[in-house]
Scaffold this motif. Sequence first.
Motif, mmCIF file in Angstrom:
data_model
loop_
_atom_site.group_PDB
_atom_site.id
_atom_site.type_symbol
_atom_site.label_atom_id
_atom_site.label_comp_id
_atom_site.label_asym_id
_atom_site.label_seq_id
_atom_site.Cartn_x
_atom_site.Cartn_y
_atom_site.Cartn_z
ATOM 1 N N LYS A 752 0.859 -1.096 0.129
ATOM 2 C CA LYS A 752 0.046 -0.035 -0.094
ATOM 3 C C LYS A 752 1.023 1.213 -0.163
ATOM 4 C CE LYS A 752 -3.710 0.163 2.528
ATOM 5 N NZ LYS A 752 -4.637 0.264 3.620
ATOM 6 N N GLN A 754 0.497 5.260 0.785
ATOM 7 C CA GLN A 754 -0.560 6.050 1.301
ATOM 8 C C GLN A 754 0.067 7.514 1.732
ATOM 9 O OE1 GLN A 754 -1.273 3.481 4.579
ATOM 10 N NE2 GLN A 754 0.477 3.925 5.776
ATOM 11 N N THR A 818 -6.483 9.601 4.698
ATOM 12 C CA THR A 818 -5.546 8.944 4.002
ATOM 13 C C THR A 818 -5.732 8.622 2.801
ATOM 14 O OG1 THR A 818 -4.406 8.036 6.429
ATOM 15 C CG2 THR A 818 -3.813 6.840 4.287
ATOM 16 N N PHE A 820 -4.936 6.453 -0.197
ATOM 17 C CA PHE A 820 -4.027 5.276 -0.537
ATOM 18 C C PHE A 820 -4.408 4.670 -2.059
ATOM 19 C CE2 PHE A 820 -8.026 3.678 0.929
ATOM 20 C CZ PHE A 820 -8.347 2.496 0.049
#
Length: 853
Positions: A752, A754, A818, A820
């Motif tokens: 991921k 982010q 956030t 992402f």
Amino acid sequence: MKTITPTADQTSLIRNPGMGLGLYLEGFNGPLPSATDYWSAMDASGGSNKASYLYLRLAWDQVNPEEGRFLWRERDSNLAQIIQGAQQRGLKIAWRVIVQGGDYYDHSQATPQWVFDSGVGSWMRDAAKNPRVDDPIFQEKYTKLVDSLGEDFDDPATTMFVDGVGLGLWGENDHDNYLTETQRDQVYEWVTASYAKAFPRTLLGLQYGPNTFGTERQNRAINDRGYVIRRDSLGCKTYLSAGDKADINSHWPTTPVLGENCYHSFNTSAGWWQGDSYSSVREMMASTMSDAIELHSNTLDLRQVQDTEIWMKEAPDLVQYFIENGGYRLYPAKATIPTHLGPGGASVQVSWRNLGVGRLPNDVPQWNNKYQVAYALLDKATGQPLYTVLSDIDPGYILKGTDTSDQVTFAPAGVNAGRYDFAVAIVDRDNGFKPGVTLALNGATSGSWSVLGTTTVKASDAHPLDATISQVDESTVTMAFDGKPAVDRLGISGTRVSVDSWNGTRWVPILVGASPSTAGELQLGVSTTQLRVRGGNVAKTVTAFGTPGIGSAPAPAPTAPGTTIPTVTTSFDTLAGGSPVSAMLDGSDANTWESALNPSFPGTISVSWPKPKSINSLSIRNWYAREQAMTNITVDVREANGEWRNIVTDRALDWKYSDGTWEQQDVTFDEVVAAELRITVNAAATSWGKFVVSELVISAPGEHGPTGVLANGGFENPYLAPWTTTNARQTKAIFGEARTGQWHQLIWGETKLQQVVQVEPNTSYTLSGSAMALGDGQQVSFGVQESGAEPVAVAVVDRQWANKTVSFVTGPQTTAVTVFAATAGSSAGAIDSFELVTHAKSPADRPSPGKKP
């Protein structure tokens, strides 16, 4: 796909960085020859056409006869003309400056008299006055010489290497026996630090083996300052024992070797090699060559004129043997490349081979892994790369005897349909990613890509876009689009076309003075609402091709209330020639601040704001962190009332990696309104003699920039900042054919990316971005998540760039979200062109990330 077996060039002279045969200019047996005589003799011998560098092994007084006077800078001097002659013949320069006389050359004294006249202590050898190298005045004067050499020769494009010591008889670190062990520690530390500071970009060698300073000190310079091994006794039975060879080889392949024949003046000083029980000069040369191969030597010398003549007459086969086997000869031995490419791309597989016994010294700190394997599609008309992929393999560790396998995903979305040359190169990051290492392939030339075959790119889904074209003047038009399409290319004729994109507040240059392809097209790859096109035949016709847009025009980025520009200062000295201290706060990992060599701890780094700022976190970013990052810090802040307050004391920073993996250490604390933050660096890793800071981020909850601004959304800073990743080893920056701009990111596996973005409560936002799955059945997703809530995301399974949006409304207490992008399992994807657009304030009952209406 097509598998090919390129034909290796096993015999031609290849002049590459850090390797090759050398010619010598030395001060033995009288004054230096004139430049005309020297080069006439060398050319006649044939050595000029076999060598790669000219090694200047000279006494100090031959280059710096008066204080402040350096002969290489005097255009009409003999030394300057000799250097010019080398450069005219395509040879690089290497240096050793010697300070000790004795049996060195006719007039004995190697250090200029003006140095002694300044008060330097002396001692005698063979009626020659020599300086005490522990004398502070001597060290001051010699450091000025080294600094001056660095000013003019610290350039790997023109300098092969520098012997970074120069002390002792012959400059080989011997016969300084008057020094105590403590003095030897100080002298060796001083001289290696001085050269490392003066030559931060150039290979540094040190004479390795038993001598005045010993291998323990030598190993420290190798490990801490990136020196490579220099050995001057190849072929000598007396001074190069089996144990010496074993010691040198124990460093292989980590430390490259620069080798030199023990003997010189083969005819006039034949007693030297005859004293080692050689029956002929040919036998001595063969033994020298054997040692060079056994020690994996990158270099060997043909030496002075008379020696070069003998090499070329008595042993031309040995000269050719080193050309074919010494140093490194890298080439792709087998390659599977695509014959056709659709939007989904293909996997390229290449097996790399080294025919030489040495290696490319890519990982020394002076070069910092600047050479990278690259694959590209070349425009057939211009030979220039239109799409490039950089590989993860290190060309410095492609070693003889074991092929190195490479595999990259090649997905040139947006490239015009047509036939292209598929090419390979080892490029130089520090020279604009241009080819920097000549491959051992038939037909390869210096500074050029090597073509392996032809690849046909299938037509994409790009089609003519509706645009309102307005004539500004006879050579300029603007093109206004409906929405914000992805413009892949322009159809236009003429030459010297410049294109600007409107970002909502100003025109941003995309192309400057570009020439359309033979098909009358310019590749863009930009998502925009308006273009301004200048030059060419825009008054006649210009057409945009691409994918219809989504969203709306970007509004000017709002500025968070109270945002001010911080200032950073430090008590540490900055490395000469390095990035300024402001690089710590420039928002880019690409610019790294470096301390001067041998920093003393503790010291401080301070960040201050003109207007006090609310903060609650400090993030420190570094690469090669275990070797060069802060390891223990104390943090204090000066509050708005002027009082200092301690935040963290003796905080240990535990870094994991000793390679190019980017790492981030976060220090969090209770929110405080601060006018200044002070980091006291109690300790740092200084494996290479210094510590560095790539980036500092000091923020309030969720802040990484002004409210509503997603930073580096197009990944044009390929080092990701301020994005972070859960798996740095499964993300990769790709140069060329991005959705917009020049760079995009690949992610794969359980990974991921982010970024925390500051937002306003009860406000509507739209996140837009482009993504592409890299295989059938794979997907990549991106979206937004509030703390403690489920994400709002969209999945992309398209095998070509797809524009997607995620709309959301923040909650009444939300100040940060956030953003992402992620893959899972065995999926892989490409991402680019993220943007966060702010809309009007919304009622509190509208849905927000993770909350259903």
